[in-house]
Write a protein that holds these residues in place. Sequence first.
Motif, PDB file in Angstrom:
ATOM      1  N   GLU A  59       0.834  -1.184   0.000  1.00  0.00           N
ATOM      2  CA  GLU A  59       0.000   0.000   0.000  1.00  0.00           C
ATOM      3  C   GLU A  59       0.872   1.239   0.000  1.00  0.00           C
ATOM      4  N   ALA A  60       0.642   2.123  -0.975  1.00  0.00           N
ATOM      5  CA  ALA A  60       1.295   3.428  -0.924  1.00  0.00           C
ATOM      6  C   ALA A  60       0.679   4.216   0.219  1.00  0.00           C
ATOM      7  N   PRO A  61       1.386   5.180   0.772  1.00  0.00           N
ATOM      8  CA  PRO A  61       0.815   5.972   1.861  1.00  0.00           C
ATOM      9  C   PRO A  61      -0.504   6.620   1.440  1.00  0.00           C
ATOM     10  N   HIS A  62      -1.461   6.639   2.373  1.00  0.00           N
ATOM     11  CA  HIS A  62      -2.731   7.321   2.109  1.00  0.00           C
ATOM     12  C   HIS A  62      -2.482   8.792   1.824  1.00  0.00           C
ATOM     13  N   SER A  63      -1.532   9.364   2.527  1.00  0.00           N
ATOM     14  CA  SER A  63      -1.133  10.750   2.282  1.00  0.00           C
ATOM     15  C   SER A  63       0.317  10.926   2.702  1.00  0.00           C
ATOM     16  N   VAL A  64       0.972  11.899   2.088  1.00  0.00           N
ATOM     17  CA  VAL A  64       2.345  12.251   2.447  1.00  0.00           C
ATOM     18  C   VAL A  64       2.400  13.752   2.663  1.00  0.00           C
ATOM     19  N   ASN A  65       2.912  14.155   3.808  1.00  0.00           N
ATOM     20  CA  ASN A  65       2.990  15.572   4.127  1.00  0.00           C
ATOM     21  C   ASN A  65       4.368  15.884   4.675  1.00  0.00           C
ATOM     22  N   VAL A  66       5.099  16.763   4.008  1.00  0.00           N
ATOM     23  CA  VAL A  66       6.443  17.146   4.432  1.00  0.00           C
ATOM     24  C   VAL A  66       6.415  18.594   4.887  1.00  0.00           C
ATOM     25  N   THR A  67       6.809  18.822   6.121  1.00  0.00           N
ATOM     26  CA  THR A  67       6.906  20.177   6.669  1.00  0.00           C
ATOM     27  C   THR A  67       8.350  20.432   7.078  1.00  0.00           C
ATOM     28  N   ASP A  68       8.921  21.498   6.512  1.00  0.00           N
ATOM     29  CA  ASP A  68      10.303  21.856   6.831  1.00  0.00           C
ATOM     30  C   ASP A  68      10.330  23.300   7.302  1.00  0.00           C
ATOM     31  N   THR A  69      10.620  23.507   8.570  1.00  0.00           N
ATOM     32  CA  THR A  69      10.702  24.866   9.114  1.00  0.00           C
ATOM     33  C   THR A  69      12.117  25.405   9.069  1.00  0.00           C
ATOM     34  N   THR A  70      13.054  24.614   8.526  1.00  0.00           N
ATOM     35  CA  THR A  70      14.461  25.011   8.525  1.00  0.00           C
ATOM     36  C   THR A  70      14.985  25.360   7.138  1.00  0.00           C
ATOM     37  N   GLY A  71      14.263  24.987   6.084  1.00  0.00           N
ATOM     38  CA  GLY A  71      14.733  25.235   4.730  1.00  0.00           C
ATOM     39  C   GLY A  71      15.832  24.309   4.271  1.00  0.00           C
ATOM     40  N   ARG A  88       2.243  -1.873   4.296  1.00  0.00           N
ATOM     41  CA  ARG A  88       1.329  -3.013   4.270  1.00  0.00           C
ATOM     42  C   ARG A  88      -0.089  -2.621   4.684  1.00  0.00           C
ATOM     43  N   ARG A  89      -0.291  -1.338   4.937  1.00  0.00           N
ATOM     44  CA  ARG A  89      -1.622  -0.824   5.256  1.00  0.00           C
ATOM     45  C   ARG A  89      -1.645   0.668   4.964  1.00  0.00           C
ATOM     46  N   ASP A  90      -2.819   1.249   4.969  1.00  0.00           N
ATOM     47  CA  ASP A  90      -2.923   2.693   4.756  1.00  0.00           C
ATOM     48  C   ASP A  90      -2.307   3.430   5.933  1.00  0.00           C
ATOM     49  N   VAL A  91      -1.430   4.367   5.634  1.00  0.00           N
ATOM     50  CA  VAL A  91      -0.877   5.231   6.677  1.00  0.00           C
ATOM     51  C   VAL A  91      -0.839   6.663   6.154  1.00  0.00           C
ATOM     52  N   ASP A  92      -0.864   7.574   7.072  1.00  0.00           N
ATOM     53  CA  ASP A  92      -0.595   8.971   6.746  1.00  0.00           C
ATOM     54  C   ASP A  92       0.853   9.240   7.146  1.00  0.00           C
ATOM     55  N   LEU A  93       1.704   9.416   6.139  1.00  0.00           N
ATOM     56  CA  LEU A  93       3.126   9.589   6.381  1.00  0.00           C
ATOM     57  C   LEU A  93       3.453  11.074   6.505  1.00  0.00           C
ATOM     58  N   VAL A  94       4.047  11.436   7.615  1.00  0.00           N
ATOM     59  CA  VAL A  94       4.357  12.832   7.906  1.00  0.00           C
ATOM     60  C   VAL A  94       5.859  12.972   8.149  1.00  0.00           C
ATOM     61  N   VAL A  95       6.451  13.997   7.565  1.00  0.00           N
ATOM     62  CA  VAL A  95       7.862  14.315   7.792  1.00  0.00           C
ATOM     63  C   VAL A  95       7.936  15.699   8.414  1.00  0.00           C
ATOM     64  N   LEU A  96       8.630  15.785   9.534  1.00  0.00           N
ATOM     65  CA  LEU A  96       8.850  17.062  10.208  1.00  0.00           C
ATOM     66  C   LEU A  96      10.344  17.351  10.238  1.00  0.00           C
ATOM     67  N   VAL A  97      10.742  18.458   9.631  1.00  0.00           N
ATOM     68  CA  VAL A  97      12.122  18.921   9.697  1.00  0.00           C
ATOM     69  C   VAL A  97      12.102  20.236  10.444  1.00  0.00           C
ATOM     70  N   LEU A  98      12.667  20.250  11.617  1.00  0.00           N
ATOM     71  CA  LEU A  98      12.564  21.430  12.478  1.00  0.00           C
ATOM     72  C   LEU A  98      13.818  21.616  13.315  1.00  0.00           C
ATOM     73  N   ASP A  99      13.844  22.721  14.054  1.00  0.00           N
ATOM     74  CA  ASP A  99      14.946  23.057  14.955  1.00  0.00           C
ATOM     75  C   ASP A  99      14.376  23.099  16.364  1.00  0.00           C
ATOM     76  N   VAL A 100      14.858  22.223  17.233  1.00  0.00           N
ATOM     77  CA  VAL A 100      14.263  22.115  18.560  1.00  0.00           C
ATOM     78  C   VAL A 100      14.372  23.411  19.341  1.00  0.00           C
ATOM     79  N   THR A 101      15.405  24.215  19.051  1.00  0.00           N
ATOM     80  CA  THR A 101      15.571  25.463  19.803  1.00  0.00           C
ATOM     81  C   THR A 101      14.486  26.475  19.463  1.00  0.00           C
TER      82      THR A 101
END
Length: 534
Positions: A59-71, A88-101
Amino acid sequence: MPSSRVSPELRTLPSVAPSVTREREQRSGGRAAAVVTGLLALMVLLGQMTLASAPARAEAPHSVNVTDTTGEVDPEILESRLVDVDFRRDVDLVVLVLDVTDYGFEQSQDTALNDAAVAYSRDAAPELLAADDDHWADGTVILALDPENRFLGTYAGEDVKLDDSGFESVQDAMRDKADDGEWEESLEDGAEKYADLLDRPWWQHPGVLIAGLVVVGGLAVGALSALGLRRAARRRVDDALPRFEGVLAKHRLTAAAASTLPVESPYAEAALSDYRTYLEKIDEATQLRARIPAGNDRPWGWGLKGRQREQAREFESTVTYLDDTDDDIIATNDLLHRLGGWRAAWDRELQPLQDSIDALDSALDDGEDISAEETAAVADLLELSSDISAEMGELTTKLEADEIDPDSALERLDTLTTELSASVASLQSLRISRLAEDDDEAEVMRDASWDADLEHEERGYRSVRGRRHAMDAAISGNPTDIWHLSPLVWYSAWQHESNSDLESHRNPSSSSGSTSGYSAASGGFSGAGSSSRF
C-alpha cells in the motif's frame, strides 16, 4: 656467579603406533554426511521461508505531508519520493524537519526532539494528535529530523506503532545519510525501513531468520571450522617437527655454549636463565612429541578434537621458543668470547639503538608548534643521537681491534641507551605538559596503551642486553623506569597512541541509543516513539 658444565643427554622419542581403524573412519564419514544432509535441509527450509516473506499486499501511503521549518529539504521532491514507498496498510506519512531550539528546547536535552514534535503538532498541526491529546493520531507515521542539532525521531499512532527496537531500527537506517548531510535520502531510508517493519509477517522477523541462520550457520561453521582447524593443527605439527629435530641436533652445542659462558659477565646470567628455561622446554616438547602421531601414522581425524589442536599449538609454540633460544645462547657465548659469529651477535645488540637513530626524524617531526622548552629538548636529543651514532661506530672498531672487551662494550651500549631514554622521557614530559589540560589528561597520555615488549618482539630484537634489563627489572621489582631498548622507536609509537587516547578521552563516543518519553513541558504526553542523535 657459579657456573657448571651442563651436558644433558638427548632423549629417544617414543614411537606412536597407528590408532585409527577403517570402522572409525567410516563412522566419521557417516557423521560428516549427516551434518551435510542436515545443513542442506535447513538451507532449503530457510530459502522457502525467505521466498514466502514477500508481503501479501503493498500500500502506498494514504497521504504524504512534508513540513520543513528550517529550509534544509525540498518538500516537493521529498514527497514525490515518499509516495512510492510501499506499506502493508494505509498510513498517513508525515515528515517534520525542524529546529528544537525554535520551540524552547535545548540541544543538550535528550527529549528535545520528542518535545518539539509535540509542541509543533499542538501549535500548527493538531490533526497529528489523537482526540485525547496524549497520543499520536491513529494511522499516522511521523519521521522527524533536526539537521542543526543532529536529532532523528520516529513517532506513530497506537495502531501503527512499532516496538522500541523497531523505532531504533528506523533511526539507524536514517543515521548514515543524515551524518553525511543527505537529508532527503535519510528520510527516504527511514520511510522504507518503517514500511518494511510495519505488520511484518512473523517468519520475516529477524529473530526467526536469525535463529534459522544460526542453526544453518552453526552447522556450516561447525563442519568447515572443524576441517579448517584440523588442517591447521596438522600443519603446525608438520612445520614444527623438522624444527624440533634441528633443535635436538643442536642440543649438545647449546649445552656446551651455556656451560662455557664466562661466570664474571653480568650478561651471562641472562643467557643462563634462558638456558634453564630451555631445558624445561626441551622436556615439554619431548613429551608433546611423544603424544603426537607421526605423519604416516596420524589418523585422518587427528586434529578434529580440541585437545589435539591444543597439543599442536603447544608443540609449535614450544619448538619456536627452543629454536630461537638456542641461537640466542650460542650467539651470547660467541659474543662474550669473540668466537665464531660474534660480529653478527654484536650487530644484533646495536640494532635497537640504530633503529632509534633511524627513527629520529619521524619521531620529532610531528608537524606541531612546540614550546621553547621542547625546542631545546629536541636540539639536545639531536646532538645526543649524533654522538651515540658516532660512538657505536667507535665501539665496533675497538671490538674488532681487541681494544675493548665485550662486556665493557655492552655496558657502554646500555649507558647510551639509558642516556637516550632519559632524553626521550624529558621530551615526553614536556609534550604532556603542553597538551594535557588537567591531571586526568596527563594521566591518559602517560598511560597511552602500547606494548614496548611486543614492539621489540615484532621487530625481531633478540638482544641479550634487553633480556638482562628485563631480568634485573623483575628482580628489583621496578619494571616501570624510563629505560627503553629502542627509545625513539618507543617515543614515536607513544606519540601516536597518546594522541589517539587523548582525543578519545576528550570526545568519548556518544551513544546513539534512542530516547523515548517526553519532558514535563509536553504535559504528560505519552505517544509512541523515540529519538536519537547522529
